[in-house]
Design a protein around this motif. Structure first.
Motif, short mmCIF file in Angstrom:
data_model
loop_
_atom_site.label_atom_id
_atom_site.label_comp_id
_atom_site.label_asym_id
_atom_site.label_seq_id
_atom_site.Cartn_x
_atom_site.Cartn_y
_atom_site.Cartn_z
N ASP A 199 46.43 23.78 42.10
CA ASP A 199 45.48 24.26 41.10
C ASP A 199 45.06 25.70 41.34
O ASP A 199 44.73 26.42 40.39
CB ASP A 199 44.23 23.37 41.10
N VAL A 200 45.07 26.13 42.59
CA VAL A 200 44.69 27.52 42.89
C VAL A 200 45.61 28.48 42.13
O VAL A 200 45.16 29.47 41.54
CB VAL A 200 44.75 27.80 44.40
N PHE A 201 46.91 28.17 42.10
CA PHE A 201 47.88 29.04 41.44
C PHE A 201 47.84 28.86 39.92
O PHE A 201 47.78 29.84 39.17
CB PHE A 201 49.29 28.74 41.95
N HIS A 202 47.88 27.61 39.47
CA HIS A 202 47.96 27.36 38.03
C HIS A 202 46.66 27.78 37.32
O HIS A 202 46.69 28.45 36.29
CB HIS A 202 48.25 25.89 37.78
N MET A 203 45.51 27.36 37.87
CA MET A 203 44.23 27.72 37.25
C MET A 203 43.96 29.21 37.41
O MET A 203 43.33 29.83 36.56
CB MET A 203 43.10 26.89 37.85
N GLY A 204 44.44 29.80 38.52
CA GLY A 204 44.29 31.23 38.69
C GLY A 204 45.01 32.01 37.62
O GLY A 204 44.47 32.98 37.05
N LEU A 205 46.25 31.59 37.29
CA LEU A 205 47.00 32.26 36.22
C LEU A 205 46.28 32.10 34.89
O LEU A 205 46.13 33.08 34.13
CB LEU A 205 48.41 31.65 36.14
N TRP A 206 45.83 30.90 34.58
CA TRP A 206 45.15 30.66 33.32
C TRP A 206 43.86 31.47 33.24
O TRP A 206 43.53 32.04 32.20
CB TRP A 206 44.86 29.16 33.19
N THR A 207 43.14 31.55 34.37
CA THR A 207 41.90 32.31 34.41
C THR A 207 42.17 33.80 34.20
O THR A 207 41.43 34.48 33.48
CB THR A 207 41.19 32.09 35.75
N ALA A 208 43.23 34.31 34.82
CA ALA A 208 43.58 35.73 34.63
C ALA A 208 43.84 36.02 33.16
O ALA A 208 43.45 37.09 32.64
CB ALA A 208 44.80 36.07 35.48
N ASP A 209 44.50 35.09 32.48
CA ASP A 209 44.77 35.25 31.05
C ASP A 209 43.47 35.35 30.26
O ASP A 209 43.31 36.19 29.37
CB ASP A 209 45.59 34.05 30.57
N ARG A 210 42.51 34.49 30.61
CA ARG A 210 41.22 34.49 29.89
C ARG A 210 40.42 35.77 30.19
O ARG A 210 39.74 36.31 29.32
CB ARG A 210 40.39 33.27 30.28
N VAL A 211 40.51 36.25 31.43
CA VAL A 211 39.78 37.47 31.78
C VAL A 211 40.33 38.65 30.99
O VAL A 211 39.58 39.48 30.49
CB VAL A 211 39.85 37.73 33.30
N TYR A 212 41.67 38.72 30.86
CA TYR A 212 42.24 39.81 30.06
C TYR A 212 41.78 39.72 28.62
O TYR A 212 41.47 40.74 27.98
CB TYR A 212 43.76 39.80 30.13
N GLU A 213 41.74 38.51 28.08
CA GLU A 213 41.30 38.33 26.70
C GLU A 213 39.87 38.84 26.50
O GLU A 213 39.55 39.43 25.47
CB GLU A 213 41.37 36.85 26.33
N GLU A 214 39.04 38.66 27.54
CA GLU A 214 37.65 39.10 27.45
C GLU A 214 37.47 40.59 27.69
O GLU A 214 36.66 41.25 27.05
CB GLU A 214 36.79 38.33 28.47
N THR A 215 38.23 41.13 28.66
CA THR A 215 37.96 42.48 29.15
C THR A 215 39.03 43.51 28.79
O THR A 215 38.78 44.72 28.89
CB THR A 215 37.82 42.47 30.67
#
Length: 728
Positions: A199-215
């Protein structure tokens, strides 16, 4: 129910007399996990358990032990679903830990309490305890504890959809986890950790995607790439744990020299010639093998720096060396559940590596994994039709084979062309190429490096149809990689050897040829393949090993071990596949099941090569005219990647070309003729060498093979299995 209570009472009664905290924890854990309870029994447990625990706790006088036991009790109650009771015990554990000097006890107590507070929606309190747990973890020389503390903070922020706050915690957790995985040597340890922490890798990738969408901060996308490459590194490293640790030194290599001049004397011919069109080659099919039944595992305390180098994800600045020009494109694929992320990297206008993405983040396809897994099954069904001995396939020529496949399609079977058409459509190759290069006229100049994932390891992506043409026909060249880190390791070897190889363009080949096959059909075109090598090269370009003659001319294990580092082009013509190999070691013989070459005196498995300390750094490319050795296996989403190519990469081989399924004997010999000519045209010639010389040679070999003999071999069965992994 009564048995459960007796177990708990026995554990409680034993603890004050023995003072054995470990024994107590084991007994309570077993009791909790072994006995399922009904809703009515749960109520009785709620009434009974606190009394049992309260009888035990006064006997614990040491504050550190008391905090630990309270944490154990709270965690077990949480697993049973008694959340309110768990909160009470974990709160008491955190309170007991407040004044302790033990950073580890404080960290564990604060993290357990903080996790449960977060799970129950009490986020402000959770954040405080998880922050304090992370601070305590930073003082410890324990990477896994630091990983867990950062992971808990990340998950708590993730639950609140505070992705910007979660991302740096996922990054910190990943870095600590890589250190843990690199240092871990216990049997089964790495596999268990990967399963628990994916989950560290998979959720990390998904989280990075969301952060880019926000910022719209592209740094977030680079973090996402690190997560995707990081899990790939770990999977490869886990697969390589099957192989024994390497010894300190390998056998002394012999000097390279050509010969023998009369190469046909190396082979039995005449009456043994058999059918003109050859026969099936290949050992047992991979799905019939259970490698877990036989394995060599790394021993605790035995370090292997070469394997350790596979573990960390690539750093952003390292990508520069993997992009020799503006037209090189690295495409890392990564599955998160059923969604497929595509992460293309290319130089931007400033000539710095750029991660190509859409307006909202990464390029990805949603819900495609089941469809791709079905394509893998369809392709295997096609191959089963091809290799079915009941239809006498091995006696059919190429035209008859295509006719048979067409008949199979008419009867309701699988259409090979339709499989690759659908592969192109599912992966939206037209849209992906457009994102990489908007100008259609320039796409023919692209040099793609594809890094597959999951079922994509089983599908020849270069055969996917793009607007009616195979992908390999739409671009300048195409090759594969296992991970960005793997490519960086290979590039480092290339760079370290550049000075000594700069002026050397002479072909020095070594071929190991075993057509006999033992219990398998003889490879009757093997001698023809060697003739193609000898006749298609300058004089004295080859050192050959075969099935007869003096001991130093035989294709046997000892000669392969001694001569493998001497050439710049290594060539094997023999049966290949997954089989058992018995290896002698310090503790006696060990049986392994690995991808192997079948030489005259038995299989040479990847574990044997690693155990015997093979050094393939001098080899520019190893071409395997063998079955199945290009196949890479991801086992039912178990987070383990295995394969011949991964092991050869570990041993320093910069490029490996091989086939992902069974080959026709005659077709393999014909492909070898075109492969060698293309290598001579692009690689072994005077003058500067293109950074894509080997990839261009592989592309030209496939094109010439398909065009030869009135397009006799222009069918995906013949040309699609040939893969080139490694550098360009």
């Amino acid at each position: 129910m009564n048995h459960l209570l007796r177990e708990l009472e026995a554990a409680g009664a034993e603890f004050p007399q023995t003072g054995n905290l470990g024994r107590y924890a084991d007994r309570t854990l077993l009791a909790f996990l072994r006995f399922p309870v009904t809703p009515e029994q749960r109520q009785e447990l709620v009434r009974t358990l606190p009394g049992i625990f309260e009888q035990i706790l006064p006997a614990i006088k040491v504050a550190e032990e008391k905090s630990y036991v309270l944490t154990v009790i709270g965690d077990r109650l949480r697993l049973l679903g008694f959340l309110q009771e768990a909160l009470d015990y974990l709160g008491r554990a955190a309170e007991a830990a407040e004044t302790l000097d033990s950073a580890l006890t404080r960290c564990n107590a604060f993290r357990s309490y903080g996790n449960l507070l977060s799970n129950t929606g009490r986020y402000p309190e959770a954040a405080e305890y998880l922050r304090r747990a992370a601070e305590a973890a930073e003082t410890l020389d324990d990477a896994l504890t630091r990983c867990n503390a950062a992971r808990s903070l990340a998950h708590s922020s993730y639950r609140q959809k505070n992705f910007k706050e979660a991302l740096p915690h996922f990054v910190k957790s990943q870095r600590a986890l890589h250190q843990t995985l690199r240092d871990n040597r216990w049997p089964q340890g790495v596999g268990a950790i990967v399963s628990m922490y994916a989950d560290v890798f998979h959720m990390g990738l998904w989280t990075a995607d969301r952060v880019y969408e926000e910022t719209q901060d592209e740094l977030a996308l680079w973090h996402g790439l690190g997560f995707a490459d990081g899990i790939r590194c770990v999977l490869i490293r886990e697969g390589l744990r099957q192989h024994a640790a390497r010894p300190s030194a390998s056998a002394a290599a012999a000097p390279w020299r050509p010969g023998p001049e009369r190469f046909r004397e190396l082979f039995h011919e005449g009456a043994a010639a058999g059918p003109a069109v050859g026969a099936l080659r290949g050992l047992r099919r991979l799905e019939e093998i259970r490698p877990a039944d036989y394995t060599i595992r790394e021993r605790s305390g035995v370090a292997d720096p070469d394997k350790d180098a596979f573990c960390p994800p690539i750093a952003r600045e390292e990508l520069d060396r993997l992009l020799p020009d503006d037209d090189t494109v690295l495409v890392l694929f990564h599955f998160v559940d059923d969604d497929l992320y595509g992460l293309p990297i290319r130089r931007g206008e400033d000539r710095k590596p750029r991660l190509i993405h859409g307006a909202d983040g990464f390029l990805f396809l949603t819900g495609v994994r089941p469809r791709l897994e079905q394509l893998v099954k369809d392709l295997r069904n096609v191959l089963a039709v091809v290799i079915d001995p009941d239809i006498g396939w091995y006696r059919l020529d190429a035209a008859e084979l295509r006719k048979n496949l067409r008949q199979e399609t008419v009867r309701g079977g699988h259409d090979t062309a339709a499989i690759f058409e659908e592969l192109g459509a599912i992966m939206a190759w037209s849209a992906l190429l457009e994102a990489i290069e908007p100008d259609p006229a320039r796409r023919r100049n692209l040099h793609l490096v594809l890094l597959p994932d999951g079922p994509l390891f089983q599908l020849p992506l270069h055969a996917a149809r793009v607007e009616g043409r195979p992908l390999v026909d739409c671009v300048g060249s195409l090759r594969y990689g296992l991970s960005l880190r793997t490519l960086a390791i290979q590039e480092g070897i290339e760079r370290s050897r550049k000075a000594r190889e700069e002026g050397e363009r002479t072909l020095r080949g070594v071929a190991f040829v075993n057509p006999a096959g033992g219990d398998y059909d003889r490879l009757h075109s093997a001698v023809d393949e060697v003739a193609h090598l000898v006749n298609g090269s300058p004089p004295e370009s080859w050192r050959l090993f075969g099935e007869r003659g003096a001991a130093d001319l035989l294709a046997v294990r000892a000669n392969l071990r001694r001569h493998h580092p001497t050439p710049n082009l290594l060539w094997s013509v023999c049966h290949g596949g997954t089989t058992t190999d018995t290896i002698d070691g310090d503790d006696g013989p060990t049986v392994v099941v690995n991808p192997s070459l079948l030489l005259r005196d038995g299989p040479v498995s990847t574990t044997r090569m690693v155990a015997e300390g093979y050094d393939l750094k001098p080899v520019l490319e190893w071409h395997n005219s063998c079955c199945l050795l290009g196949r890479i296996e991801e086992r039912e989403r178990t987070h383990q990647v295995e394969g011949y190519i991964a092991a050869l990469t570990l041993l320093g081989c910069r490029r490996v070309s091989s086939a992902s399924w069974e080959l026709s004997d005659v077709a393999a010999a014909e492909f070898a003729r075109h492969k060698l000519k293309a290598l001579c045209d692009h690689v072994f010639r005077p003058g500067p060498r293109s950074p894509h010389a080997f990839a261009l040679a592989h592309r030209d070999a496939i094109a010439a093979f398909r065009a030869a003999d009135d397009r006799r071999y222009d069918h995906e069965y013949f040309w699609a299995p040939y893969l080139l992994y490694g550098l360009g």
